[in-house]
Each structure stands twice: as C-alpha cells, then as structure tokens.
Design an enzyme around this catalytic site. Structure first.
Site, PDB file in Angstrom:
ATOM      1  N   LYS A  22       0.843  -1.204   0.000  1.00 47.67           N
ATOM      2  CA  LYS A  22       0.000   0.000   0.000  1.00 47.67           C
ATOM      3  C   LYS A  22       0.878   1.253   0.000  1.00 47.67           C
ATOM      4  CE  LYS A  22      -3.812  -2.404   2.219  1.00 47.67           C
ATOM      5  NZ  LYS A  22      -4.438  -2.850   3.469  1.00 47.67           N
ATOM      6  N   ASP A  43     -11.450   2.408   3.945  1.00 44.69           N
ATOM      7  CA  ASP A  43     -11.708   0.971   3.800  1.00 44.69           C
ATOM      8  C   ASP A  43     -13.209   0.694   3.674  1.00 44.69           C
ATOM      9  OD1 ASP A  43      -9.598  -0.772   3.543  1.00 44.69           O
ATOM     10  OD2 ASP A  43      -9.202  -0.940   5.703  1.00 44.69           O
ATOM     11  N   GLN A  67      -4.941  -1.779   9.675  1.00 47.46           N
ATOM     12  CA  GLN A  67      -4.660  -3.057   8.996  1.00 47.46           C
ATOM     13  C   GLN A  67      -5.205  -4.222   9.827  1.00 47.46           C
ATOM     14  OE1 GLN A  67      -3.277  -3.449   5.873  1.00 47.46           O
ATOM     15  NE2 GLN A  67      -3.794  -5.607   6.125  1.00 47.46           N
TER      16      GLN A  67
END
Ligand code: NAP
Length: 280
Positions: free
Chosen positions: A51, A118, A95
């Site tokens: 990422k 997200d 994460q």
C-alpha cells in the site's frame, strides 16, 4: 477460456488516482493516507508495504503508525482519535487482522466515517445498503470495476457469492444488487452449495480455502471471480481450482494478478475521494 486479469485495469485506476493527486497538490493539498499497523504479522507487513509503494507511486503521502503487538485497546483507539482530528490526514486504515486481544469492531467504530477509506464503518456500510454515496470496501468495488472493464452484463443475471464477510461478501452483494443482478449469498451453513453455484452467471469465491471451487460447481460459460488469497506449498493461490475451472468458465480472474490488484487501486481512489472531500 479468457483470463480476466486485474493488472492492466488496476493500472488505469492507479493512473487516474495519480492525476487526481497531482491536481490536489497543485491546489496546495497533499493527499494523505494514514495506516495503523499493530504487531508484526508477516502478511500484514507485506500488505502495508504494498500500500505504501502504491501511494508513493501515485503521489499520495502515506504514513504508517506502528504499534506493538501487546498494545492496549485504549492505546490503539487514542491513535485513531488523533488521526481523526488531524486535518492533514484524509484517509485512515487500520490493517486487519488485529491481535486477538483487540476488538476490530470497536476500533472501526471510532474511525471518522469521512476518513474511512476501507469503507468498514457501520455508517458507510449503511449508506451502501441504502444506495447512498459513501466509502465502499475496496475489494468489493474493485470486483465491480473489473466486471465493468470487461463489459460483463450484470442486469438480470444470477450472481452467487460464496462468503458473507463485512469486508467482501456483503458489500459486493449490495453492489451487484444495485446493478440489478439477482444475488444469492452462500456461507458455511448453506445446504446444497453446488446446486446454487451452478446457477450462477457470475460466481464469486470469497472463502479463504485453496481449491474450494471445482469445475462441477460452475455453470459452463460463467464468469468466475476469485477473491481468495491462500498460501499453498509456499505459493499464493485463490479459492478456485483454476486448472479445472478454466475448462468450464467463460472468464476467470487469476491469483495473483486479479482482484488483489484492483483492491489496492480502489484504496488509492477512495483516498483521493477523501482528500477531495476535505480539501475543496
Ligand atoms: P472471512 O471473513 O473468513 O469469510 C469467509 C467466508 O467464507 C465466511 O462467510 C464463511 O462462512 C465462508 N465459508 C467458509 N467455509 C465455507 C464452506 N465450506 N462453504 C461455504 N462458505 C464457506 O474471509 P474474507 O475476509 O471475506 O476473505 C475471503 C478470502 O478473500 C480470503 O482468502 C482473504 O484472504 C481474501 N481476500 C482477498 C482480498 C484481495 O484483495 N484479493 C481482499 C480481502 C480478502 P461463515 O460466515 O458461515 O463462517
């Protein structure tokens, strides 16, 4: 059988995010994604590194906040709260998975929905379910963009998703429904799975088990989307037995080089949405 590869489609989306980042910077705003990484899970480290690299290439600033594996829920939440308050941060991503003693739900609940790139916050999940604009989970929207890029008809078609997670299965079901597919979600308690999957014009596997989808589960000519990422004998493989299914399916996404590529591209796109919302 044609391969529905994600790499070139993802490249186009990454280039679009890079153009948007450039325009943002020209107006004095540096798009910024903050990633919170707890512990030293090797898989998570690789995902975060990927990422970071993708952000760097697109001109999006990324910062990684690393916390020890034994950090407390309060410590983790206070980091997220600070990021919520920081006007220079446009997107926040925690994460997953988190170490077992930490509640993923509680930390997702405190991310500012306007920075939830997200798309996991209940506000964004609710907006998706109600057909309102909000952040959509990257893998689910990535699958839709892949279908779109390959001109796969969706309206009126039968779509079957194996997997009902909040991250993949449920949001993808909402998106396919909004695109007028007739959608069925299957899970570990589904009976007669094969009978259901064999009806699918579009079959999505998001299970997390190597070789789960075999040729006898697939209608000839169906579009098969393999979301799974599994390690088998040190190799990255999907949920679909590609060797078998490629003889039956009309299209199949490869692993690697399929949906995973789209997930990262959509993260960049969502981050730019966040930066543009805040910046202008
Ligand atoms: P998850 O939360 O573990 O969900 C797995 C789903 O599969 C659950 O709904 C489960 O049913 C269902 N399932 C398990 N065994 C089954 C069976 N025998 N028959 C039917 N359904 C079964 O996983 P996830 O987060 O959605 O991820 C799924 C896979 O996609 C994983 O391999 C993950 O690594 C991968 N993934 C890839 C990307 C990417 O960018 N490529 C992104 C996200 C995830 P129950 O709900 O009944 O337990």
């Amino acid at each position: 059988m044609p391969v529905m590869e994600g790499r070139s489609v993802a490249e186009r989306w990454k280039a679009d995010a890079a153009n948007r980042a450039k325009a943002c910077r020209a107006r004095g705003i540096v798009p910024h994604l903050a990633v919170v990484l707890v512990g030293d899970d090797p898989g998570s480290q690789i995902y975060v590194r990927n990422k970071e690299k993708a952000c760097e290439k697109a001109g999006i600033l990324s910062s990684v906040i690393r916390l020890d594996a034994d950090c407390t829920q309060e410590e983790l939440e206070s980091v997220v709260k600070e990021l919520n308050e920081d006007e220079a941060v446009h997107g926040i991503l925690v994460q997953l998975p988190l170490p077992g003693h930490l509640s993923e739900q509680r930390v997702i609940d405190i991310i500012d929905p306007k920075k939830d790139v997200d798309g996991f916050h209940a506000v964004n999940a609710g907006k998706l379910a109600c057909g309102q604009k909000g952040f959509v989970p990257c893998t689910a929207i990535g699958v839709m963009k892949l279908l779109e890029a390959y001109d796969i008809p969706i309206r009126g078609r039968r779509a079957v998703i194996i997997g009902r997670s909040n991250i993949v299965g449920k949001p993808l079901a909402m998106l396919l429904l909004a695109a007028d597919a007739t959608v069925t979600i299957c899970h570990s308690k589904t009976e007669n799975l094969k009978e259901i999957t064999r009806q699918a014009d579009i079959l999505v596997a998001a299970v997390g088990r190597a070789n789960f989808v075999t040729a006898d589960m697939v209608k000839p000519g169906a579009v098969v989307i393999d979301v799974g990422t599994n390690r088998l004998n040190g190799k990255l493989v999907g949920d679909v037995n590609a060797e078998e299914v490629s003889q039956t399916a009309g299209y199949l996404t490869p692993v690697p080089g399929g949906v995973g590529q789209m997930t990262i591209a959509m993260l960049l796109s969502n981050t730019m949405d966040a930066a543009e919302q805040y910046g202008f």
